[in-house]
Design a protein around this motif. Structure first.
Motif, PDB file in Angstrom:
ATOM      1  N   UNK A 530       0.807  -1.220   0.000  1.00  0.00           N
ATOM      2  CA  UNK A 530       0.000   0.000   0.000  1.00  0.00           C
ATOM      3  C   UNK A 530       0.838   1.267   0.000  1.00  0.00           C
ATOM      4  N   UNK A 531       2.071   1.184   0.482  1.00  0.00           N
ATOM      5  CA  UNK A 531       2.971   2.334   0.324  1.00  0.00           C
ATOM      6  C   UNK A 531       3.274   2.530  -1.159  1.00  0.00           C
ATOM      7  N   UNK A 532       3.499   1.429  -1.864  1.00  0.00           N
ATOM      8  CA  UNK A 532       3.662   1.542  -3.322  1.00  0.00           C
ATOM      9  C   UNK A 532       2.384   2.070  -3.961  1.00  0.00           C
ATOM     10  N   UNK A 533       1.234   1.617  -3.476  1.00  0.00           N
ATOM     11  CA  UNK A 533      -0.039   2.096  -4.028  1.00  0.00           C
ATOM     12  C   UNK A 533      -0.229   3.589  -3.813  1.00  0.00           C
ATOM     13  N   UNK A 534       0.253   4.091  -2.666  1.00  0.00           N
ATOM     14  CA  UNK A 534       0.206   5.540  -2.426  1.00  0.00           C
ATOM     15  C   UNK A 534       0.989   6.294  -3.497  1.00  0.00           C
ATOM     16  N   UNK A 535       2.180   5.785  -3.802  1.00  0.00           N
ATOM     17  CA  UNK A 535       3.001   6.411  -4.844  1.00  0.00           C
ATOM     18  C   UNK A 535       2.314   6.301  -6.210  1.00  0.00           C
ATOM     19  N   UNK A 536       1.753   5.129  -6.511  1.00  0.00           N
ATOM     20  CA  UNK A 536       1.128   4.903  -7.815  1.00  0.00           C
ATOM     21  C   UNK A 536      -0.096   5.801  -7.996  1.00  0.00           C
ATOM     22  N   UNK A 537      -0.942   5.869  -6.955  1.00  0.00           N
ATOM     23  CA  UNK A 537      -2.209   6.576  -7.070  1.00  0.00           C
ATOM     24  C   UNK A 537      -2.067   8.082  -6.905  1.00  0.00           C
ATOM     25  N   UNK A 538      -1.223   8.503  -5.961  1.00  0.00           N
ATOM     26  CA  UNK A 538      -1.147   9.928  -5.637  1.00  0.00           C
ATOM     27  C   UNK A 538       0.237  10.535  -5.874  1.00  0.00           C
ATOM     28  N   UNK A 539       1.155   9.743  -6.432  1.00  0.00           N
ATOM     29  CA  UNK A 539       2.526  10.226  -6.593  1.00  0.00           C
ATOM     30  C   UNK A 539       2.634  11.511  -7.371  1.00  0.00           C
ATOM     31  N   UNK A 540       1.685  11.751  -8.309  1.00  0.00           N
ATOM     32  CA  UNK A 540       1.756  12.976  -9.102  1.00  0.00           C
ATOM     33  C   UNK A 540       1.524  14.217  -8.254  1.00  0.00           C
TER      34      UNK A 540
END
Length: 693
Positions: A530-540
């Protein structure tokens, strides 16, 4: 008052008691003769109106009083109740006098009585103790008088020595029972508060240097009294303090203690690097000093760490003091402590190690900087129980900090840059950073570095999964703040991604052992994913630039085998019979949805591009080019609650941890305080004599 009166036991006032068979005289102190009469149940003051004035001029024999209690049965104590009540009352009344010698001796007498009675096995340390020492009928008035006198000394124009004795006595009172919540004496310290007096000490830059540590430790112990059972006014008062001077003073006391630990650790490391002989001597020394609270030869300070936790956990205003910037020359230690100029050579004669220390000391700092360095030391080795709990408390404190909006705003402020000397576990494949090569950055960078370092250095057979979960929770909280406030931190995110992927590889490699020992290993894997998911979803919204987003996708595609294997492992457990594991594994497969979509989308395109260009392998730049040109056709699912986390609460989850920690601290403080009272008794009396002349 002459010193003859103070050192009564050394003078010829002692009386002749008996002759031995060898005709040698055996002498007893005058005060011991009085104690003997007293412990026989008789009143030594009968018929002597000046008895108590003279009695409290005699040096207290603490050991004798405590030994007499030890020898007595419960029945004998009950017979002695009236005498004990009288002696306790007279000592309390003496505290109102102006003669500092009598006051000090009264404090020593009260300390000896409390220690003696609490050492007896009286079952539950309840009202029996109060009745034996004070008496039920007069307990409230006597204790009110006692606390009023103590407050008057702490806040009045009295010597530092006398104030210190009052704090030591209060520590004796607070640590009398192993379980602080069973010490009913503290009910009276709640009713008649010493909180304001302690705050006044911390607000005063002069008194704080000598008395600050004792004041903070006492306040910390008082906060623990029945904290899970009933209202504790020390908790309430500490939570609403907004006195900047007092909070800054509290922070400086903690800062001084942690700085001392850090300096000792650095010095010890420097000694060990100076040659094999010092290392050998150190190793041999440690063989004979087996203290599990020592970390690389330096003793960790649980009590001060708990003081820091309580301030951060209870008082939101303390965040300002936590991040208050000052130079190391700001007084935080007693004047007797050596200064930098006393402990380091001139620059032209300094060694590289000395230069590194000077460079570190000259930098602006604050309590958070010092605490991060301290944490980097104690979190290196978590193999034994004491060090593990110390590391756990560090991570709990960092969790509280990472949850605080204001603390995050300060940690992310690009105008507040610090050099944080994080110590890393010695490993053969990496070099040690020297102090003057550490970059000056926002504090959150050091916090993330600490989390990355812990992740990389604790993949071992005795896997500390609870600490890993806290570490991941801190990282998640920081990312949630960045996403919410759209903070674009200049940080080498690839180091974090690499550490997290390595953690997943470790879990996969030791699946059988970890699943057997830890039912929540799937929960750990989900937090990583989910830390990766945070980057994927909101990284922009928070990555510093588009190329960082490209690098994230590159790392996922490059390490796709790890995520594929993790999915396969989770899928296997979703069909197993285990209830908890089955549900957690199913949740993990759902969390992997977007990562698998990225892998399934880009991997064929990378392979196709390589085939079209007849290349057996691609460079990073070539893969990144494929990623950049194929974003548009990628479909991802918006996952809920990625930026949500369960806020830290001490009760009920951490009750057992803090109860055990407080018990250990109480034992340590009691031992230290009683040692001080015994060893320093003569010096204290000499000081008060000098001041009274």
């Amino acid at each position: 008052m002459s010193q003859v009166e103070v050192g009564e036991e050394k003078k010829p006032h002692a009386i002749l008691l008996r002759k031995s068979s060898s005709s040698k005289m055996a002498l007893k102190e005058k005060v011991v003769q009085i104690y003997e009469v007293f412990f026989q149940g008789e009143d030594p003051s009968a018929g002597n109106s000046n008895f108590w004035d003279e009695f409290f001029l005699l040096k207290v024999n603490i050991g004798y009083i405590e030994n007499e209690f030890e020898k007595m049965t419960g029945e004998a104590l009950l017979v002695l109740k009236d005498n004990l009540n009288m002696l306790f009352y007279r000592a309390v009344e003496t505290l109102k006098e102006d003669n500092p010698i009598r006051v000090v001796n009264a404090l020593y007498t009260l300390s000896a009585l409390i220690n003696g009675i609490f050492k007896k096995n009286l079952g539950d340390f309840g009202f029996d103790v109060i009745n034996l020492l004070i008496g039920f009928d007069s307990a409230e008035s006597v204790m009110q008088s006692l606390v009023e006198s103590l407050n008057a000394i702490l806040t009045g124009e009295y010597s530092i020595t006398l104030k210190q004795q009052v704090l030591k006595f209060l520590q004796v009172l607070a640590t009398a029972a192993d379980n602080v919540s069973q010490n009913t004496f503290l009910e009276y310290i709640l009713i008649n508060s010493v909180f304001e007096s302690l705050l006044q000490i911390l607000s005063n830059s002069i008194s704080r240097q000598i008395l600050g540590r004792d004041a903070v430790l006492l306040l910390t112990i008082l906060v623990q009294y029945r904290k899970y059972e009933s209202a504790n006014q020390y908790i309430v008062k500490l939570s609403i303090v907004d006195d900047e001077l007092a909070l800054t003073g509290y922070a400086q006391v903690v800062h001084s203690a942690l700085s001392d630990f850090n300096n000792k650790f650095r010095n010890r490391n420097a000694e060990q690097q100076n040659g094999w002989f010092s290392a050998l001597a150190s190793m041999v020394g440690n063989m004979f000093v087996a203290d599990e609270k020592q970390i690389s030869g330096v003793r960790a300070d649980d009590a001060v760490l708990l003081s820091l936790y309580e301030a951060i956990h209870l008082n939101r205003n303390f965040i300002t003091a936590l991040t208050h910037t000052h130079t190391p020359s700001t007084p935080t230690t007693p004047p007797s402590s050596p200064t930098l100029s006393q402990t380091t050579p001139p620059l032209e004669k300094a060694s590289p190690t000395d230069l590194a220390v000077i460079e570190t000391v000259s930098q602006p700092t604050n309590l958070l900087v010092t605490f991060l360095e301290y944490s980097s030391v104690v979190m290196q080795d978590t193999k034994d129980t004491t060090r593990y709990s110390n590391a756990k408390l560090c991570l709990i404190i960092l969790t509280c900090i990472a949850e605080d909006q204001y603390a995050n705003s300060l940690m992310h402020d690009v105008n507040m840059n610090f050099r944080v000397n994080l110590h890393r576990m010695p490993m053969r494949h990496r070099k040690v950073k020297v102090a003057n090569s550490i970059p000056s950055r926002p504090l959150v960078c050091a916090l993330l570095d600490l989390m990355v370092e812990f992740t990389m250095s604790h993949m071992m057979k005795n896997f500390p999964i609870e600490l890993y979960l806290r570490c991941l929770g801190i990282t998640q909280r920081v990312l949630c703040y960045q996403k919410k406030c759209r903070v674009r931190l200049q940080y080498p995110w690839k180091e974090l991604w690499t550490a997290l992927i390595n953690l997943l590889k470790f879990v996969l490699s030791h699946e059988a052992l970890l699943v057997k020992k830890h039912t929540n290993i799937f929960h750990l894997a989900s937090k990583v994913v989910n830390i990766f998911n945070l980057f994927i979803t909101y990284g922009d919204t928070f990555l510093p630039n588009p190329s960082s987003y490209d690098e994230l996708y590159y790392e996922i595609v490059r390490m796709h085998q790890v995520f594929d294997n993790l999915y396969s492992m989770a899928l296997r457990y979703t069909t197993s019979e285990g209830g908890d594991s089955k549900d957690l594994a199913a949740r993990l497969t759902n969390h992997l949805l977007n990562i698998r979509a990225i892998i399934n989308h880009f991997t064929p395109k990378v392979d196709a591009w390589a085939a079209d260009n007849q290349l057996a392998s691609l460079t990073e730049e070539q893969v990144l080019e494929v990623v950049k040109s194929n974003y548009d056709s990628l479909t991802l699912k918006l996952q809920d609650s990625l930026d949500q986390f369960e806020r830290y609460t001490e009760k009920p989850r951490e009750n057992a941890f803090f109860t055990q920690l407080v018990r250990s601290i109480v034992l340590d403080v009691r031992k230290t305080t009683n040692h001080y009272l015994t060893v320093k008794q003569h010096d204290v009396l000499q000081d008060v004599v000098a001041m009274s002349e």
